[in-house]
Write a protein that holds these residues in place. Structure first.
Motif, PDB file in Angstrom:
ATOM      1  N   GLN A 201       0.783  -1.130  -0.133  1.00  0.00           N
ATOM      2  CA  GLN A 201      -0.098  -0.011   0.148  1.00  0.00           C
ATOM      3  C   GLN A 201       0.917   1.325  -0.063  1.00  0.00           C
ATOM      4  N   GLN A 202       1.691   1.448  -1.006  1.00  0.00           N
ATOM      5  CA  GLN A 202       2.578   2.464  -0.926  1.00  0.00           C
ATOM      6  C   GLN A 202       2.975   2.621  -2.600  1.00  0.00           C
ATOM      7  N   TYR A 203       3.495   3.932  -2.825  1.00  0.00           N
ATOM      8  CA  TYR A 203       4.139   4.151  -4.048  1.00  0.00           C
ATOM      9  C   TYR A 203       5.697   3.697  -4.103  1.00  0.00           C
ATOM     10  N   ASP A 204       5.982   2.775  -5.013  1.00  0.00           N
ATOM     11  CA  ASP A 204       7.409   2.528  -5.406  1.00  0.00           C
ATOM     12  C   ASP A 204       7.864   3.533  -6.637  1.00  0.00           C
ATOM     13  N   ILE A 205       8.916   4.191  -6.321  1.00  0.00           N
ATOM     14  CA  ILE A 205       9.497   5.055  -7.294  1.00  0.00           C
ATOM     15  C   ILE A 205      10.873   4.413  -7.708  1.00  0.00           C
ATOM     16  N   VAL A 206      11.138   3.997  -8.990  1.00  0.00           N
ATOM     17  CA  VAL A 206      12.316   3.158  -9.385  1.00  0.00           C
ATOM     18  C   VAL A 206      12.991   4.175 -10.152  1.00  0.00           C
ATOM     19  N   TYR A 207      14.449   4.125  -9.797  1.00  0.00           N
ATOM     20  CA  TYR A 207      15.302   4.961 -10.633  1.00  0.00           C
ATOM     21  C   TYR A 207      16.292   3.911 -11.151  1.00  0.00           C
ATOM     22  N   THR A 208      16.875   3.963 -12.249  1.00  0.00           N
ATOM     23  CA  THR A 208      17.721   2.927 -12.975  1.00  0.00           C
ATOM     24  C   THR A 208      19.173   3.539 -13.036  1.00  0.00           C
ATOM     25  N   VAL A 209      20.210   2.657 -12.675  1.00  0.00           N
ATOM     26  CA  VAL A 209      21.589   2.898 -12.966  1.00  0.00           C
ATOM     27  C   VAL A 209      21.898   2.210 -13.996  1.00  0.00           C
ATOM     28  N   SER A 210      22.653   2.709 -15.016  1.00  0.00           N
ATOM     29  CA  SER A 210      23.057   1.959 -16.192  1.00  0.00           C
ATOM     30  C   SER A 210      24.690   1.784 -15.926  1.00  0.00           C
TER      31      SER A 210
END
Length: 390
Positions: A201-210
């Motif tokens: 019950q939460q927002y997941d904000i996912v950043y990507t490291v290349s």
């Protein structure tokens, strides 16, 4: 071949995803009281697709991750996060970040745990403190390395971390989420992913490291077309000052020159009739020293290869120091890349390719010296009939 993320498609998908979860978000709004019940959670995932297969190999090749998170405006270290083990091999792996909304620069070095050959600065308080150095030995002839280097990866991104109010603005007021648009060198750029986690019950904000691989293996094969080599007479090495890198993966040009020696050498014979080969380590299974051979294969492990920063491989006489033959590896490798990669810039090619097979065909020049009849890099010829393009 450069990859640019389709921003329109990314934003459209984000809006569709957010629209589909507005009901869940509304329920979250009802309990949101400023105490963090519905605060978004932030994560980083890793992608290693900067390779010649153009496929993500993170789960197969990376065994540990280390992140340093810096405040973008001040450059001060906010936190250091690391992880390793079986979890990294599972698809969908992501590393949680304990950060508050703001603007950050994230520096990643992966493969540091139990790494025998690379070490990050012990005292990292500012962005400029973040450097990595290759271990080397020192003797009367300066710095040397004869190791099969443990693999090292690097990545860096700038992120803008949104608040819960920012997310509401996207849902109800048409505000665009901050996009991850900064490109450092050749790395691939991925936009953030905003997901509703029904289970938590939460927002997941996912950043990507290349990630970019910073270690390379060079296999040099020497073939004698008019006799045999005597390993008591010749030596193979390579010189470069690529043993230290800054936080943005630039080489530290002030670092000392390092002489790289082969970490493995094999000798062999060549049957000119059917062009078949047989090879052995210098010391065979019977313990006999195989010093005379038609060809020699030497493997050299080295750090990042950068355009305009050439590694010189040299073949020379041990007793006199006289050069038999030398050539610039980086220059020739980029000039001879396959036509399949013609649209790829030179640095991207060097960052994607980490294995270089070099073949040098030598013969006596009739005056007591040597000449190169042909040179082949990754299957492509450089010189023939004794013409040199150094």
């Amino acid at each position: 071949m450069k990859k640019y993320f389709n921003k329109f498609a990314s934003r459209l998908l984000s809006l569709i995803a957010l629209t589909s979860i507005m009901t869940a978000a509304t329920s979250c709004e009802g309990v949101y009281d400023g105490e963090g019940d519905c605060d978004p959670k932030y994560y980083v995932r890793f992608v290693f697709d900067m390779n010649m297969e153009f496929a993500d190999a993170f789960n197969e090749q990376v065994e540990s991750v280390d992140l340093w998170i810096f405040d973008k405006s001040t450059g001060k270290l906010v936190s250091h996060v690391s992880d390793s083990g079986e979890a990294l091999s599972k698809e969908g792996y992501k590393l949680p970040l304990n950060i508050t909304p703001g603007d950050y620069r994230i520096v990643a070095w992966c493969g540091l745990e139990n790494n025998r050959h690379f070490k990050v600065n012990d005292n990292i308080n500012q962005l400029t403190d973040a450097t990595v150095m290759m271990k080397r030995e020192h003797g009367e002839n300066g710095a040397t390395s004869s190791a099969d280097l443990d693999v090292l990866f690097h990545g860096m991104i700038d992120i803008s971390v949104p608040t819960w109010e920012d997310i509401q603005g996207v849902m109800y007021n048409g505000v665009e989420m901050p996009q991850q648009t900064e490109r450092f060198g050749t790395q691939t750029v991925y936009e953030p992913v905003y997901e509703w986690n029904e289970l938590k019950q939460q927002y997941d904000i996912v950043y990507t490291v290349s990630l970019i691989r910073d270690t390379n293996n060079i296999i040099l094969s020497l073939e004698h077309l008019s006799g045999t080599f005597n390993l008591d007479q010749i030596c193979i090495d390579m010189v470069d000052n690529n043993g230290s890198m800054f936080h943005d993966n630039r080489l530290n040009e002030s670092d000392e020159n390092i002489t790289f020696h082969p970490w493995r050498t094999k000798t062999g014979t060549l049957d000119q009739g059917d062009m078949s080969r047989g090879s052995d380590d210098i010391y065979g299974q019977d313990g006999k020293d195989n010093r005379y051979a038609d060809f020699i294969s030497a493997e050299i492990s080295t750090g990042r290869m950068v355009t305009g920063h050439d590694k010189i491989i040299r073949i020379w006489y041990k007793d006199t120091g006289q050069t038999i033959f030398q050539f610039p590896v980086t220059k020739w490798a980029t000039q001879l890349r396959s036509a399949h990669y013609a649209t790829m810039d030179e640095q991207e090619y060097l960052d994607r390719e980490n294995k270089f097979d070099l073949m040098v065909f030598l013969q006596d020049d009739g005056r007591g010296g040597w000449m190169a009849v042909d040179i082949v890099i990754n299957g492509w010829h450089i010189i023939e009939n004794g013409e040199s393009n150094i």
